[in-house]
Design a protein around this motif. Structure first.
Motif, PDB file in Angstrom:
ATOM      1  N   ASN A   1       0.423  -7.327  -5.767  1.00  0.00           N
ATOM      2  CA  ASN A   1      -0.977  -7.404  -5.343  1.00  0.00           C
ATOM      3  C   ASN A   1      -1.098  -8.392  -4.185  1.00  0.00           C
ATOM      4  O   ASN A   1      -0.867  -9.584  -4.342  1.00  0.00           O
ATOM      5  N   SER A   2      -1.474  -7.889  -3.007  1.00  0.00           N
ATOM      6  CA  SER A   2      -1.519  -8.758  -1.824  1.00  0.00           C
ATOM      7  C   SER A   2      -2.757  -9.649  -1.828  1.00  0.00           C
ATOM      8  O   SER A   2      -2.828 -10.602  -1.056  1.00  0.00           O
TER       9      SER A   2
ATOM     10  N   SER B   1       2.362  -2.132  -4.410  1.00  0.00           N
ATOM     11  CA  SER B   1       0.903  -2.016  -4.581  1.00  0.00           C
ATOM     12  C   SER B   1       0.585  -2.438  -6.012  1.00  0.00           C
ATOM     13  O   SER B   1       1.506  -2.615  -6.821  1.00  0.00           O
TER      14      SER B   1
ATOM     15  N   PHE C   1      -7.646  10.269  10.420  1.00  0.00           N
ATOM     16  CA  PHE C   1      -6.697  11.219   9.832  1.00  0.00           C
ATOM     17  C   PHE C   1      -7.414  12.553   9.591  1.00  0.00           C
ATOM     18  O   PHE C   1      -8.598  12.556   9.211  1.00  0.00           O
TER      19      PHE C   1
ATOM     20  N   THR D   1       1.756   3.209  -2.184  1.00  0.00           N
ATOM     21  CA  THR D   1       1.407   4.335  -3.061  1.00  0.00           C
ATOM     22  C   THR D   1       0.231   5.140  -2.499  1.00  0.00           C
ATOM     23  O   THR D   1      -0.187   6.121  -3.100  1.00  0.00           O
ATOM     24  N   GLY D   2      -0.326   4.718  -1.349  1.00  0.00           N
ATOM     25  CA  GLY D   2      -1.502   5.378  -0.775  1.00  0.00           C
ATOM     26  C   GLY D   2      -1.141   6.613   0.035  1.00  0.00           C
ATOM     27  O   GLY D   2       0.023   7.052   0.051  1.00  0.00           O
ATOM     28  N   LEU D   3      -2.152   7.177   0.712  1.00  0.00           N
ATOM     29  CA  LEU D   3      -1.945   8.408   1.498  1.00  0.00           C
ATOM     30  C   LEU D   3      -0.833   8.220   2.544  1.00  0.00           C
ATOM     31  O   LEU D   3       0.148   8.955   2.577  1.00  0.00           O
ATOM     32  N   ILE D   4      -0.979   7.214   3.398  1.00  0.00           N
ATOM     33  CA  ILE D   4       0.032   6.981   4.437  1.00  0.00           C
ATOM     34  C   ILE D   4       1.271   6.328   3.823  1.00  0.00           C
ATOM     35  O   ILE D   4       2.412   6.709   4.121  1.00  0.00           O
TER      36      ILE D   4
ATOM     37  N   THR E   1      -2.406  -1.038   3.405  1.00  0.00           N
ATOM     38  CA  THR E   1      -3.356  -1.130   2.296  1.00  0.00           C
ATOM     39  C   THR E   1      -4.732  -0.670   2.754  1.00  0.00           C
ATOM     40  O   THR E   1      -5.029  -0.598   3.954  1.00  0.00           O
TER      41      THR E   1
ATOM     42  N   ASN F   1      -0.253  -0.749  -8.382  1.00  0.00           N
ATOM     43  CA  ASN F   1       0.374   0.222  -9.290  1.00  0.00           C
ATOM     44  C   ASN F   1       1.850  -0.036  -9.535  1.00  0.00           C
ATOM     45  O   ASN F   1       2.418   0.465 -10.506  1.00  0.00           O
TER      46      ASN F   1
ATOM     47  N   LYS G   1     -11.439  -4.930   9.771  1.00  0.00           N
ATOM     48  CA  LYS G   1     -10.169  -4.552  10.414  1.00  0.00           C
ATOM     49  C   LYS G   1      -9.889  -5.473  11.609  1.00  0.00           C
ATOM     50  O   LYS G   1      -8.739  -5.853  11.855  1.00  0.00           O
TER      51      LYS G   1
ATOM     52  N   GLY H   1       0.854  -1.205   0.000  1.00  0.00           N
ATOM     53  CA  GLY H   1       0.000   0.000   0.000  1.00  0.00           C
ATOM     54  C   GLY H   1       0.879   1.241   0.000  1.00  0.00           C
ATOM     55  O   GLY H   1       0.446   2.319   0.419  1.00  0.00           O
TER      56      GLY H   1
HETATM   57  N1  NAP Z   1      -8.852   7.041   7.129  1.00  0.00           N
HETATM   58  C1  NAP Z   1      -8.579   7.081   8.417  1.00  0.00           C
HETATM   59  O1  NAP Z   1      -8.888   8.076   9.101  1.00  0.00           O
HETATM   60  C2  NAP Z   1      -7.849   5.923   9.065  1.00  0.00           C
HETATM   61  C3  NAP Z   1      -7.612   5.964  10.445  1.00  0.00           C
HETATM   62  C4  NAP Z   1      -6.867   4.929  11.023  1.00  0.00           C
HETATM   63  C5  NAP Z   1      -6.393   3.875  10.237  1.00  0.00           C
HETATM   64  N2  NAP Z   1      -6.667   3.857   8.897  1.00  0.00           N
HETATM   65  C6  NAP Z   1      -6.122   2.741   8.100  1.00  0.00           C
HETATM   66  O2  NAP Z   1      -5.006   3.184   7.353  1.00  0.00           O
HETATM   67  C7  NAP Z   1      -4.793   2.318   6.253  1.00  0.00           C
HETATM   68  C8  NAP Z   1      -4.268   3.115   5.053  1.00  0.00           C
HETATM   69  O3  NAP Z   1      -5.169   4.131   4.701  1.00  0.00           O
HETATM   70  P1  NAP Z   1      -4.871   5.162   3.519  1.00  0.00           P
HETATM   71  O4  NAP Z   1      -5.887   6.244   3.647  1.00  0.00           O
HETATM   72  O5  NAP Z   1      -3.408   5.506   3.468  1.00  0.00           O
HETATM   73  O6  NAP Z   1      -5.236   4.272   2.239  1.00  0.00           O
HETATM   74  P2  NAP Z   1      -5.286   4.722   0.697  1.00  0.00           P
HETATM   75  O7  NAP Z   1      -4.736   6.091   0.492  1.00  0.00           O
HETATM   76  O8  NAP Z   1      -6.670   4.424   0.206  1.00  0.00           O
HETATM   77  O9  NAP Z   1      -4.259   3.703   0.013  1.00  0.00           O
HETATM   78  C9  NAP Z   1      -4.578   2.355  -0.117  1.00  0.00           C
HETATM   79  C10 NAP Z   1      -3.353   1.626  -0.635  1.00  0.00           C
HETATM   80  O10 NAP Z   1      -3.702   0.230  -0.708  1.00  0.00           O
HETATM   81  C11 NAP Z   1      -3.212  -0.247  -1.938  1.00  0.00           C
HETATM   82  N3  NAP Z   1      -3.929  -1.447  -2.362  1.00  0.00           N
HETATM   83  C12 NAP Z   1      -5.225  -1.587  -2.747  1.00  0.00           C
HETATM   84  N4  NAP Z   1      -5.465  -2.852  -3.127  1.00  0.00           N
HETATM   85  C13 NAP Z   1      -4.280  -3.530  -2.979  1.00  0.00           C
HETATM   86  C14 NAP Z   1      -3.872  -4.863  -3.243  1.00  0.00           C
HETATM   87  N5  NAP Z   1      -4.734  -5.778  -3.719  1.00  0.00           N
HETATM   88  N6  NAP Z   1      -2.583  -5.209  -3.014  1.00  0.00           N
HETATM   89  C15 NAP Z   1      -1.697  -4.289  -2.521  1.00  0.00           C
HETATM   90  N7  NAP Z   1      -2.020  -3.015  -2.262  1.00  0.00           N
HETATM   91  C16 NAP Z   1      -3.307  -2.632  -2.490  1.00  0.00           C
HETATM   92  C17 NAP Z   1      -3.415   0.913  -2.915  1.00  0.00           C
HETATM   93  O11 NAP Z   1      -2.609   0.691  -4.068  1.00  0.00           O
HETATM   94  P3  NAP Z   1      -2.865   1.378  -5.509  1.00  0.00           P
HETATM   95  O12 NAP Z   1      -2.453   2.829  -5.335  1.00  0.00           O
HETATM   96  O13 NAP Z   1      -1.953   0.631  -6.425  1.00  0.00           O
HETATM   97  O14 NAP Z   1      -4.323   1.201  -5.805  1.00  0.00           O
HETATM   98  C18 NAP Z   1      -2.904   2.064  -2.052  1.00  0.00           C
HETATM   99  O15 NAP Z   1      -1.497   2.117  -2.088  1.00  0.00           O
HETATM  100  C19 NAP Z   1      -6.127   1.576   6.037  1.00  0.00           C
HETATM  101  O16 NAP Z   1      -5.963   0.214   6.350  1.00  0.00           O
HETATM  102  C20 NAP Z   1      -7.084   2.198   7.043  1.00  0.00           C
HETATM  103  O17 NAP Z   1      -7.935   1.269   7.631  1.00  0.00           O
HETATM  104  C21 NAP Z   1      -7.369   4.851   8.311  1.00  0.00           C
END
Ligand code: NAP
Length: 259
Positions: A37-38, A31, A133, A9-12, A58, A33, A111, A7
């Motif tokens: 793929n996990s 990821s 966040f 490439t995501g926000l965190i 992820t 991208n 989760k 993950g």
């Molecule tokens: N939002 C909140 O306030 C909050 C609070 C506490 C904890 N969290 C946790 O923090 C975590 C990360 O959140 P985030 O906002 O950073 O997520 P995000 O920006 O949506 O990023 C998700 C990441 O997961 C990757 N991904 C999706 N499908 C995948 C797969 N099959 N194999 C490997 N990678 C895959 C995506 O890759 P691609 O770019 O390639 O699609 C991307 O890099 C989540 O688990 C969430 O539960 C969130």
């Protein structure tokens, strides 16, 4: 140290990869991208070769109940199996403060399933539970919007900047496994209705926030302290109002430039 960020490439994930590299580590952003793929296992064996640590940040592409459960279960099972084969010594996963108090939501049931798989595995682990966040606050309001009204309960929330989340996860990923759970949160508590009011006002969004004890967080009812961490949580430094100031200024920039 080779650290694979699933993950990445995501926000965190993208912030985390950058911070780990700045500290001299070999951080791999994995990821779909980048060809990893996990869920299907594609590219995992290769990415994990020689890795000391795997960090799972992820998120599921779908938050529908069955889809999100399938995503976190399949992905976590795969990661733990490939990590065992590669001899990875620390699995770090990002979860959410209060998960067991939010089980009316399919997302949080998923989760919790993810956390339970990690706890049952043979890989030394650290589960990092973060609060919401700052970047997610706007979506909280959007999810409880009906017309031009946002109905929010006054329950407490202690949100944190994604940048502080990434710093804490980087610190934890480069330390020994805790074999347990660490909580991280923001420096201040707000009432949910008050937080959404601040966010909408800063964005000059005309929606009205109605304080409603029946109002929902993320589609579910929450008790007063369901979203807040324990007293021993590690706290980020960034204050919501400073972040909001900064992010609304940045959002206004392109409009000014094109004016
Ligand atoms: N939002 C909140 O306030 C909050 C609070 C506490 C904890 N969290 C946790 O923090 C975590 C990360 O959140 P985030 O906002 O950073 O997520 P995000 O920006 O949506 O990023 C998700 C990441 O997961 C990757 N991904 C999706 N499908 C995948 C797969 N099959 N194999 C490997 N990678 C895959 C995506 O890759 P691609 O770019 O390639 O699609 C991307 O890099 C989540 O688990 C969430 O539960 C969130």
């Amino acid at each position: 140290m080779k650290i694979v960020v699933i993950g990445g490439t995501g926000l965190i994930g993208s912030k985390l990869v950058k911070k780990l590299r700045e500290h001299g580590h070999e951080a791999v952003a994995a990821s779909p991208n980048t060809g990893v793929n996990s869920v299907t296992g594609e590219g995992l064996a290769n990415a994990l070769k020689g890795a000391s640590v795997v960090v799972d940040v992820t998120n599921s592409p779908s938050w529908e109940d069955a889809a999100v459960l399938k995503f976190f279960e399949t992905s976590t099972r795969n990661l733990l199996a490939y990590e065992a084969a590669a001899g990875v010594g620390h699995h770090v996963a990002l979860s959410v403060v209060g998960t067991e108090r939010l089980l009316d939501s399919g997302f949080f049931r998923a989760k919790l399933a993810q956390e339970n798989l990690i706890k049952a595995s043979s890989i030394p682990y650290t589960i990092v539970r973060a609060t919401q966040f700052f970047e997610f606050v706007k979506s909280i309001g959007d999810l409880s919007t009906d017309g031009n009204k946002v109905r929010m309960p006054s329950a407490l929330i202690q949100p944190m900047a994604a940048d502080d989340v990434a710093s804490a996860v980087a610190r934890i990923a480069t330390s020994s496994p805790v074999k347990g759970t660490v909580e991280i949160g923001g420096p201040e508590k707000f009432h949910l209705d008050e937080l959404i009011r601040l966010d909408l006002a800063a964005r000059k969004d005309p929606r009205e926030v109605i304080t409603d004890p029946q109002g929902r967080y993320y589609g579910i009812k929450v008790t007063e302290r369901a979203l807040v961490p324990d007293d021993n949580a590690q706290l980020g430094e960034t204050h919501f109002k400073d972040w909001l100031n900064q992010s609304t200024k940045q959002a206004a920039k392109p409009a000014l430039q094109s004016a």
